[in-house]
Design a protein around this motif. Sequence first.
Motif: not given
Length: 251
Positions: A158, A163-165, A167, A171, A177-178, A180, A183
Motif C-alpha cells: 500500500n 487502502p488496497v484491495q 480480489t 471480479r 473495484p471501488g 482504490v 489492487v
Amino acid sequence: MRKIYVIGIGAGDPGHLTLQAVKALNKADAFFILDKGEEKADLTRLRQDILDAHATDRPYRLVRAADPERDRRAPEYSPAVDDWRRRRADLYEEFIARELGEDECGAFLVWGDPSLYDSTLGVLEEVLERGSVAFDHEVVPGISSVSALLARHRTGLNRVASPVQITTGRRLAEGWPGEVDDVVVMLDARQAFTRHLDRELFIYWGAYVGTKDEILVSGRLAEVSDRIEELRAEARARKGWIMDTYLLRRG
C-alpha cells in the motif's frame, strides 16, 4: 482428541517456511496430500522437498488421494465451487477418521497462507459441522504469493494513508473495484488486466513466484501487457499450468 495443523508453507521456496511451521511439521504423525495429477506433479514434489528438509524429528506417514475436480464448464460459478468443496470435505473427513488415531496429529500443507484464497479452513469447518469426527485444529500462517511478489519487486503493498484491495481475476473482469488505486489480483485465468489498458496503471506481475520457474515483469501496463500475455502462454504450454499474481497501481 485428534489434532490437525493447517500449515502455510509459502509461495514455493522451501526457505519461506517459518520457525513456527517447522515446529508444527515435526509434531505431525501424518501429512494429507491431495494429488492434482501428473500435470501438477511438481507441486507434490515441492511438498516432499519441504518434508525431507524440515520434518526430520520423527517418522511420519503420507496419506494421498486424488483431488476432486471442479466443473469448470458449469454455467454458474458458486454452485460448482460448493459442490467441489463438499467433495473435498468428504475426503478430509475420511482422512481424519480413518488415518489418525485418537491421540495423533495430522497436517495439511497449504501453499502461501491458509487465510488467503484457500479452501482448507472452510472445508475443515464443514467437516466439524457434520459432527461425525471430532478434532482440534491450529493454523500456522505462511508467506503468501502476495508478500513474495512484492518482495521480489521491492515495493510495498500500500501507499501512505491509502487502502488496497485484494480480489480475483473474475471480479476484475467485471470492472475496476471501488475507490482504490492499488489492487492485487489473484486467480486470474482470464488475463483480466487486458481490460484496463486505457487506465494509467503500473503493473507488478509474477508467475511461479519463489520457485525455479519464477517470472517477473513490471512496467506501465499498456507497454508490458503483450509481453505478459506471451510469457503466460509460453509458461503454460511448457508446464501445463500457471499460477500468477499481480499488483495494479494507479497514479
